[in-house]
Design a protein around this motif. Structure first.
Motif, short mmCIF file in Angstrom:
data_model
loop_
_atom_site.label_atom_id
_atom_site.label_comp_id
_atom_site.label_asym_id
_atom_site.label_seq_id
_atom_site.Cartn_x
_atom_site.Cartn_y
_atom_site.Cartn_z
N ILE A 104 2.16 -7.65 5.59
CA ILE A 104 1.64 -6.29 5.41
C ILE A 104 0.57 -6.33 4.33
O ILE A 104 0.80 -6.80 3.22
CB ILE A 104 2.77 -5.32 5.02
CG1 ILE A 104 3.83 -5.27 6.13
CG2 ILE A 104 2.20 -3.93 4.78
CD1 ILE A 104 5.01 -4.39 5.80
N ILE A 105 -0.61 -5.85 4.67
CA ILE A 105 -1.75 -5.84 3.76
C ILE A 105 -1.89 -4.45 3.15
O ILE A 105 -1.87 -3.45 3.87
CB ILE A 105 -3.04 -6.25 4.48
CG1 ILE A 105 -2.89 -7.67 5.05
CG2 ILE A 105 -4.24 -6.18 3.54
CD1 ILE A 105 -4.08 -8.12 5.86
N ASP A 106 -2.00 -4.39 1.86
CA ASP A 106 -2.18 -3.13 1.15
C ASP A 106 -3.64 -2.70 1.27
O ASP A 106 -4.53 -3.24 0.61
CB ASP A 106 -1.78 -3.30 -0.32
CG ASP A 106 -1.76 -1.97 -1.06
OD1 ASP A 106 -2.07 -0.93 -0.43
OD2 ASP A 106 -1.41 -1.96 -2.27
N LEU A 107 -3.91 -1.71 2.15
CA LEU A 107 -5.28 -1.28 2.38
C LEU A 107 -5.88 -0.57 1.18
O LEU A 107 -7.09 -0.62 0.96
CB LEU A 107 -5.33 -0.36 3.61
CG LEU A 107 -4.92 -1.00 4.94
CD1 LEU A 107 -5.04 0.00 6.08
CD2 LEU A 107 -5.76 -2.24 5.24
N ASP A 108 -5.05 0.08 0.37
CA ASP A 108 -5.57 0.73 -0.83
C ASP A 108 -6.11 -0.30 -1.81
O ASP A 108 -7.15 -0.10 -2.45
CB ASP A 108 -4.48 1.56 -1.50
CG ASP A 108 -4.06 2.75 -0.65
OD1 ASP A 108 -4.88 3.20 0.18
OD2 ASP A 108 -2.92 3.21 -0.79
N LYS A 109 -5.43 -1.43 -1.89
CA LYS A 109 -5.90 -2.50 -2.77
C LYS A 109 -7.18 -3.12 -2.22
O LYS A 109 -8.09 -3.48 -2.99
CB LYS A 109 -4.82 -3.57 -2.92
CG LYS A 109 -5.11 -4.59 -4.00
CD LYS A 109 -3.94 -5.54 -4.18
CE LYS A 109 -4.23 -6.55 -5.29
NZ LYS A 109 -3.08 -7.49 -5.48
N VAL A 110 -7.26 -3.23 -0.91
CA VAL A 110 -8.48 -3.76 -0.29
C VAL A 110 -9.66 -2.83 -0.57
O VAL A 110 -10.76 -3.27 -0.92
CB VAL A 110 -8.28 -3.94 1.22
CG1 VAL A 110 -9.58 -4.32 1.91
CG2 VAL A 110 -7.22 -5.00 1.49
#
Length: 416
Positions: A104-110
């Motif tokens: 799961i990739i944290d889109l907010d961090k991206v």
């Protein structure tokens, strides 16, 4: 006497010997004869000056009026990147999740990483593409160093202002929620603790002034914002929603954030409450404002979106602006029609003649022709099962093409 000598004496020698006869300028290019001057003929100095516009590089050069950026050295950036890659590759759990498709990739961090790296540079290129800097600052520009978050609340949803997206006037009816890091140093990009910093937020529309097209319409003006707390700033002009008229297409709503050197006296820009809906009082020029205060403030943040007409603006025009709602329509010029020729070559006879007839009469004839073939109870006649299988004989070519179009149901006959 040889044949060449005979030509020389008769003055008909073209390229064999002696001086060729003077004929019209005819050149051969790729097997075709071209009349007139052949390609590559030298132009006069006057023609060159008319075709080429010489500009001074120093005068046409654009000026960066924003903050510079203090970057780490290339070796330091490469070292940080290699350390990050080494850490990621040594993480066995991360590899297992990726192989099992459970990572799961944290889109907010991206998004946060994108804004801190190349996001603001991309925003500057988009602003150039939409003509923001040209219409606000002329030949000047700046790279936004402070990320500016602007969101419109509509019920339970938040509509962000993001890189020129489209926001309807119904969504932008109320003042947006604005947030930014008021303690950030625009040069280093890091938050620093120190004395209070003050900011100015402007919202203008370069496309909304109708009596003076080069001017802008001031929609929002808040000055002396302490440490990024927009609610505590000095409101010089209350928020006015965008009001693009029907028929003009999209308009641009631009938010510019300035960093002040200290508290400024901006009382001359105070808009009285009674002048809230006075559009003439909201006449504004970003370029003139910056020229007057360029020693006290520097542009640091930017955000903009596009908006066009919707049904909610009728109430805004009638009840808030107290004016009639304008509606614009495009006035298309009539198509060019050359003078009628006596023998039009390579053009269908009937279509060429129809160009020089009254359009209303043509439409009437087409409608009568269609109604004549339509039964009042059974409807139109059934089309042929194989329309191209039936021969068409003893008719001119233009009529043969017209019959073929009628059978296939193509061409102008389909207008009715």
């Amino acid at each position: 006497m040889s044949f060449s000598n005979l030509l020389m004496k008769s003055g008909l020698n073209h390229g064999l010997r002696g001086t060729p006869a003077k004929v019209g300028l005819i050149s051969t290019r790729q097997g075709h004869r071209l009349r007139g001057k052949p390609p590559g003929v030298a132009r006069t100095l006057e023609q060159r000056l008319q075709e080429e516009t010489v500009t001074d590089a120093e005068v046409a050069a654009r000026i960066n009026i924003g903050f510079p950026q203090l970057k780490e050295s290339r070796s330091a950036q490469l070292k940080t990147r290699l350390e990050h890659l080494k850490t990621q590759r040594s993480n066995k759990q991360l590899e297992q999740l990726a192989r099992s498709h459970k990572l799961i990739i944290d889109l907010d961090k991206v998004q946060q990483t994108y804004v801190q790296t190349t996001g603001q540079h991309d925003l500057r290129l988009l602003a150039d593409h939409y003509g923001i800097f040209e219409h606000l600052y002329g030949s000047a520009y700046f790279v936004p160093r402070v990320p500016l978050s602007i969101r419109y609340e509509l019920g339970d949803t938040l509509t962000p202002v993001y890189n020129g997206n489209v926001i309807k006037p119904a969504e932008a009816a109320k003042a947006p929620v604005v947030s930014f890091d008021g303690l950030m140093d625009p040069i280093t990009g890091k938050s620093v603790a120190g004395p209070d910093s003050y900011w100015t937020l402007l919202a203008t529309n370069p496309d909304a002034h109708y009596t003076n097209p080069p001017a802008e319409c001031l929609h929002w003006f808040i000055g002396n914002i302490p440490n990024g707390r927009v609610g505590e700033g000095q409101v010089l002009a209350e928020y006015l929603p965008p009001f693009p008229p029907k028929g003009v297409g999209y308009q641009r709503m631009v938010f510019v954030l300035y960093k002040q050197q200290a508290v400024m006296d901006l009382g001359t820009y105070q808009l009285a409450a009674s002048d809230y809906s006075n559009l003439e009082k909201r006449t504004f020029s970003t370029l003139e404002f910056y020229r007057q205060h360029q020693e006290q403030l520097t542009p640091a943040g930017l955000a903009f979106y596009q908006t066009n007409w919707d049904e909610s603006l009728t109430e805004l025009y009638h009840n808030i602006l107290n004016i009639k709602e304008p509606v614009y329509e495009y006035d298309f010029p009539k198509p060019y029609l050359s003078d009628q020729k006596f023998f039009p070559l390579k053009q269908p006879f009937n279509l060429y003649m129809d160009k020089h007839r009254d359009e209303k009469q043509l439409n009437k004839e087409y409608l009568q022709r269609k109604l004549a073939k339509t039964h009042p109870f059974d409807g139109p006649a059934k089309p042929l099962r194989f329309p191209m299988a039936h021969p068409i004989r003893d008719v001119p070519s233009w009529l043969k093409t017209e019959i073929r179009k009628q059978r296939l149901g193509t061409g102008r006959v389909q207008d009715y």
